[in-house]
Design a protein around this motif. Sequence first.
Motif, PDB file in Angstrom:
ATOM      1  N   UNK A  20       0.851  -1.191   0.000  1.00 21.18           N
ATOM      2  CA  UNK A  20       0.000   0.000   0.000  1.00 21.18           C
ATOM      3  C   UNK A  20       0.889   1.243   0.000  1.00 21.18           C
ATOM      4  N   UNK A  21       0.683   2.114  -0.996  1.00 23.22           N
ATOM      5  CA  UNK A  21       1.552   3.266  -1.230  1.00 23.22           C
ATOM      6  C   UNK A  21       0.742   4.550  -1.045  1.00 23.22           C
ATOM      7  N   UNK A  22       1.273   5.523  -0.296  1.00 27.68           N
ATOM      8  CA  UNK A  22       0.559   6.787  -0.109  1.00 27.68           C
ATOM      9  C   UNK A  22       0.357   7.530  -1.429  1.00 27.68           C
ATOM     10  N   UNK A  23      -0.613   8.411  -1.430  1.00 28.69           N
ATOM     11  CA  UNK A  23      -0.793   9.315  -2.561  1.00 28.69           C
ATOM     12  C   UNK A  23       0.241  10.430  -2.482  1.00 28.69           C
ATOM     13  N   UNK A  24       0.577  11.007  -3.642  1.00 25.06           N
ATOM     14  CA  UNK A  24       1.481  12.147  -3.663  1.00 25.06           C
ATOM     15  C   UNK A  24       2.884  11.757  -4.047  1.00 25.06           C
ATOM     16  N   UNK A  25       3.802  12.656  -3.757  1.00 29.25           N
ATOM     17  CA  UNK A  25       5.200  12.462  -4.120  1.00 29.25           C
ATOM     18  C   UNK A  25       5.989  11.940  -2.920  1.00 29.25           C
ATOM     19  N   UNK A  26       6.631  10.790  -3.133  1.00 31.75           N
ATOM     20  CA  UNK A  26       7.461  10.212  -2.080  1.00 31.75           C
ATOM     21  C   UNK A  26       8.881  10.752  -2.168  1.00 31.75           C
ATOM     22  N   UNK A  27       9.854  10.027  -1.647  1.00 31.29           N
ATOM     23  CA  UNK A  27       9.651   8.709  -1.031  1.00 31.29           C
ATOM     24  C   UNK A  27       9.186   8.817   0.414  1.00 31.29           C
ATOM     25  N   UNK A  28       8.674   7.658   0.908  1.00 34.03           N
ATOM     26  CA  UNK A  28       8.175   7.569   2.274  1.00 34.03           C
ATOM     27  C   UNK A  28       8.872   6.423   3.008  1.00 34.03           C
ATOM     28  N   UNK A  29       8.861   6.452   4.336  1.00 34.83           N
ATOM     29  CA  UNK A  29       9.387   5.305   5.091  1.00 34.83           C
ATOM     30  C   UNK A  29       8.554   4.055   4.835  1.00 34.83           C
ATOM     31  N   UNK A  30       9.166   2.902   4.991  1.00 32.50           N
ATOM     32  CA  UNK A  30       8.479   1.631   4.815  1.00 32.50           C
ATOM     33  C   UNK A  30       8.107   1.009   6.148  1.00 32.50           C
ATOM     34  N   UNK A  31       7.012   0.269   6.143  1.00 37.54           N
ATOM     35  CA  UNK A  31       6.531  -0.432   7.340  1.00 37.54           C
ATOM     36  C   UNK A  31       6.077  -1.831   6.945  1.00 37.54           C
ATOM     37  N   UNK A  32       6.455  -2.818   7.740  1.00 35.36           N
ATOM     38  CA  UNK A  32       5.908  -4.165   7.603  1.00 35.36           C
ATOM     39  C   UNK A  32       4.820  -4.330   8.656  1.00 35.36           C
ATOM     40  N   UNK A  33       3.613  -4.637   8.202  1.00 34.48           N
ATOM     41  CA  UNK A  33       2.474  -4.837   9.103  1.00 34.48           C
ATOM     42  C   UNK A  33       2.177  -6.338   9.168  1.00 34.48           C
ATOM     43  N   UNK A  34       2.371  -6.913  10.361  1.00 27.62           N
ATOM     44  CA  UNK A  34       2.136  -8.345  10.541  1.00 27.62           C
ATOM     45  C   UNK A  34       0.699  -8.587  11.007  1.00 27.62           C
ATOM     46  N   UNK A  35      -0.061  -9.381  10.257  1.00 24.39           N
ATOM     47  CA  UNK A  35      -1.461  -9.618  10.633  1.00 24.39           C
ATOM     48  C   UNK A  35      -1.591 -10.513  11.852  1.00 24.39           C
TER      49      UNK A  35
END
Length: 246
Positions: A20-35
């Motif tokens: 899932x990528x934010x809208x707009x101009x990146x870059x952004x930090x990355x996150x791993x979401x564990x279900x």
Amino acid sequence: MTQHDVEVPTADGVAAASLHVPDGDGPWPGVVMYPDAAGLRAAHRDMAEHLAGLGYVTLVPDVYYRHAPWAPFDATTVFADPDERARLFALMGTVTPEMMAADAHAFIDFLRARPETTGGPVGTTGYCMGGRTSMIVAGRLGDAVGAAASFHGGGLAVADSADSPHLRAGDITATVYVAGAIEDQSFTDDQRELLETALTEAGVSHLIETYPAHHGFTVPDNDTFDETAAARHWDALANLYGRTLA
């Protein structure tokens, strides 16, 4: 936000995941979401969309990919159905801490290689079983993880378990945030105190809180979902990642 179904190469095969990528101009930090134990499904995709909306490229992996295809679980009935409960616990038991760490290397490498990410340390967050995974990964991957969160995670500090995450507190360089639930036998007051002691003695920057809600309070398709507690958890994540990953 933009969602992609992706495949992540690992040491044991290929893990399906939702990116899932934010809208707009990146870059952004990355996150791993564990279900949670019921695995990757619509509820966690929706949660990843929310986190992407806060400005983080979010990867939700299928932690059971070694058994794919596996029949999805219904989070609202799985614990009430003896057969489904047994199937769930059997599947959970196949994912060892060593596998969690090896997979995390692959997930983080995947995120860092994406053009949308900053390529720096990532955040982790997890729910129930995923909360324990988040803590295990923080203790085994060192400075690759900048911030680690656990929400209603179980088994975080078990005195008689050689695999308990608290035993690797001295290897954690991430900032840690843990939110427990009330009346939760998977994370008791004794476990909370043991984890607090381990993190404090190791010099880990951390905060452990107990929300006035029951186990599973963050995940929308859980019977114990609590809207107020879930909103508080989003604020906590935004604060944690804003201080450590931005």
